[in-house]
Design a protein around this motif. Structure first.
Motif, PDB file in Angstrom:
ATOM      1  N   PRO A 200       0.989  -1.079   0.003  1.00  0.00           N
ATOM      2  CA  PRO A 200       0.055  -0.184   0.239  1.00  0.00           C
ATOM      3  C   PRO A 200       0.771   1.188   0.191  1.00  0.00           C
ATOM      4  N   ALA A 201       1.984   1.407   0.524  1.00  0.00           N
ATOM      5  CA  ALA A 201       3.007   2.312   0.535  1.00  0.00           C
ATOM      6  C   ALA A 201       3.611   2.622  -0.831  1.00  0.00           C
ATOM      7  N   GLY A 202       3.574   1.631  -1.897  1.00  0.00           N
ATOM      8  CA  GLY A 202       4.192   2.101  -3.198  1.00  0.00           C
ATOM      9  C   GLY A 202       5.635   1.807  -3.327  1.00  0.00           C
ATOM     10  N   ASN A 203       6.276   1.371  -2.150  1.00  0.00           N
ATOM     11  CA  ASN A 203       7.912   1.274  -2.163  1.00  0.00           C
ATOM     12  C   ASN A 203       8.233   0.030  -2.228  1.00  0.00           C
ATOM     13  N   SER A 204       7.611  -1.218  -2.729  1.00  0.00           N
ATOM     14  CA  SER A 204       8.139  -2.250  -3.119  1.00  0.00           C
ATOM     15  C   SER A 204       8.489  -2.694  -4.594  1.00  0.00           C
ATOM     16  N   ALA A 226      -9.110   3.719   3.028  1.00  0.00           N
ATOM     17  CA  ALA A 226      -8.991   4.443   4.318  1.00  0.00           C
ATOM     18  C   ALA A 226      -8.272   3.393   5.428  1.00  0.00           C
ATOM     19  N   ASP A 227      -8.546   2.448   5.515  1.00  0.00           N
ATOM     20  CA  ASP A 227      -7.949   1.272   6.446  1.00  0.00           C
ATOM     21  C   ASP A 227      -6.123   1.481   6.219  1.00  0.00           C
ATOM     22  N   GLN A 228      -5.999   1.293   4.943  1.00  0.00           N
ATOM     23  CA  GLN A 228      -4.752   0.967   4.574  1.00  0.00           C
ATOM     24  C   GLN A 228      -4.078   2.472   5.014  1.00  0.00           C
ATOM     25  N   LEU A 232      -0.715   2.823   7.705  1.00  0.00           N
ATOM     26  CA  LEU A 232       0.580   3.396   7.340  1.00  0.00           C
ATOM     27  C   LEU A 232       0.997   4.840   8.124  1.00  0.00           C
ATOM     28  N   GLY A 233      -0.243   5.249   8.846  1.00  0.00           N
ATOM     29  CA  GLY A 233       0.029   6.085   9.534  1.00  0.00           C
ATOM     30  C   GLY A 233      -0.321   7.748   8.783  1.00  0.00           C
ATOM     31  N   LEU A 234      -0.721   7.610   7.702  1.00  0.00           N
ATOM     32  CA  LEU A 234      -0.995   8.876   7.319  1.00  0.00           C
ATOM     33  C   LEU A 234      -2.215   9.813   7.530  1.00  0.00           C
TER      34      LEU A 234
END
Length: 492
Positions: A200-204, A226-228, A232-234
């Motif tokens: 979900p962070a798009g960094n892989s 929204a849960d993701q 991620l703490g966003l």
């Protein structure tokens, strides 16, 4: 005490600063080593979590071709011999989540490099094994499976006496994984094997090999839930609740579109400046969070009708704080019984101005340009053919050439340069090419400039969805009255 005595006891601030080793103040020491691109390796004293003595952590900021910059960290304790390695993204959380798929068909595919961030989930479909989010890693497919075997084997001696049944089951799993790594299908190995990395962070990232078969590797992006974002703490739980309300409003609009398609009526009006019908003349505004700076912003949603196609939902987000702008298109209405394939021959520069709607479920291919966009790439877009090609150019050129062109092999670099040159010629209208859009949900569209007559350069074909497509779209689990109704022949 004389002034000269004071000078001996108290040195000036400037003299003191000049005597300080700035690197040692921050704890970082240059080792003198570097990677192939000249990035320096630094080290810093760190506490060993095994024996609680001082060890050394080495840091390397480097870049991966076709990906982005990362930080490699390696810890080693000289007292107890404990070693550990980790990877962290040097960039911020991306605007959208990313999903990679790799088909492993031979021994060489197990050597593919991959980046697994601390927020990514890895799944080996045929083995029915899922690795949950944990520490970041730069490894290979074989390394990921080997580490899994090591983790499962660590407690096997104790488990053999206390839980013999579980011990046997885990031994079967370990044997199956080892046979798969060895490509030994006669002893339980599984090939081909599908690896899915969902971050979900798009960094892989999974290594891409230019020119390989299109079914082996794919990358798609998606809008986080929204849960993701909370994971991620966003955003906070309160902001997540607002996002859920927005999704409910979008769902209600889609249901309204579906209801309108069953009971058509002449609502709304047609603007003097556009041929797009304003559906009930209503723009809805929702509170949202900027995906760039995470400040509060607003999202505007509008339902419009594309002539000779269907109603769609257009959403636009603008952040007043950082200036970030984005737009998204979602189709509405009931799920059609068949998919649709649209083929357009672009043989005139004026064709580049045609409107094009590419949904998230649509794949786009251009044989002459060697272009193949898998479903999910670029998300939902409502633009022109020229605009879509320019977005593809900017996305690939920035990712491949901006930071990694110097690290590419000469043959690979020449292949990419040839691809970009041909793509630029298409954007400039210098060459003829074909666009093939295949959407299992029939939610994509290319403007017919001859409407309501047939377009001589455009072919539209309906096709039966495959079992795999229905499964990917979640239609096999969707047994609703609306969907069953749409399977029957329509009447007018």
């Amino acid at each position: 005490m004389t002034g000269s005595g004071k000078e001996n006891f108290f040195a000036s601030v400037g003299d003191t600063v000049e005597t300080i080793d700035h690197e040692k103040v921050h704890g970082l020491v240059q080792t003198g080593a570097a990677d192939a691109e000249g990035h320096p390796v630094q080290e810093i004293a760190s506490l060993c979590m095994n024996c609680h003595e001082d060890g050394v952590t080495r840091l390397l900021l480097t870049s991966i071709p076709y990906f982005r910059e990362i930080v490699l960290m390696s810890f080693e304790c000289p007292h107890c011999g404990f070693k550990n390695s980790e990877i962290q993204s040097a960039s911020e959380i991306q605007e959208k989540g990313s999903k990679y798929l790799l088909k492993i068909e031979n021994k060489q595919d197990f050597n593919r490099q991959l980046v697994k961030s601390e927020s990514a989930t890895c799944k080996f479909t045929e083995l029915d094994i899922e690795i949950p989010p944990k520490r970041g890693q730069l490894t290979t497919v074989e390394g990921l499976l080997s580490e899994m075997v090591e983790d499962l084997s660590s407690d096997q001696p104790a488990r053999k006496n206390l839980q013999p049944e579980i011990y046997e089951k885990i031994e079967d799993v370990i044997g199956k994984i080892k046979a798969t790594i060895a490509c030994d299908t006669t002893n339980g190995g599984v090939l081909p094997l599908t690896l899915i990395v969902d971050d979900p962070a798009g960094n892989s990232w999974i290594e891409y090999v230019p020119g390989e078969a299109t079914h082996k590797w794919s990358h798609s992006e998606y809008t986080r839930t929204a849960d993701q974002d909370v994971f991620l703490g966003l955003i906070s739980e309160e902001q997540a609740a607002e996002a859920r309300q927005r999704e409910l409003a979008i769902k209600a609009a889609q249901e309204k579109i579906a209801e309108k398609s069953k009971n058509p009526s002449s609502s709304g009006f047609i603007s003097d400046q556009t041929d797009i019908e304003n559906f009930e003349n209503e723009v809805q505004t929702f509170h949202a969070t900027c995906s760039s700076c995470y400040a509060p912003c607003e999202t505007h949603m509008k339902v419009v009708n594309i002539p000779h196609f269907k109603d769609v939902i257009i959403m636009s987000t603008t952040c007043d704080k950082c200036g970030y702008k984005s737009n998204e298109v979602r189709t509405g209405g009931a799920i059609p019984p068949k998919g649709r394939k649209v083929t357009l021959k672009v043989d005139d520069p004026e064709d580049l101005a045609r409107d094009i709607l590419k949904s998230e479920t649509c794949g786009l291919v251009s044989p002459e340009l060697n272009l193949d966009l898998t479903p999910g790439t670029l998300g939902g877009r409502f633009t022109t053919i020229e605009g879509l090609l320019r977005q593809v150019y900017d996305e690939l050129y920035g990712r491949v050439f901006t930071q990694t062109s110097d690290s590419l092999e000469s043959e690979t670099k020449q292949r990419w340069e040839s691809f970009f040159a041909k793509l630029q010629d298409a954007i400039d209208g210098k060459i003829k090419f074909t666009i093939i859009m295949e959407d299992p949900l029939a939610a994509s569209y290319i403007q017919n400039i001859y409407a309501p007559d047939d377009d001589p350069n455009m072919t539209i074909e309906d096709f039966e969805r495959t079992h795999e497509q229905n499964e990917d779209l979640g239609l096999l689990d969707m047994v609703t009255e609306n969907y069953q109704h749409d399977q029957s022949p329509s009447t007018s």
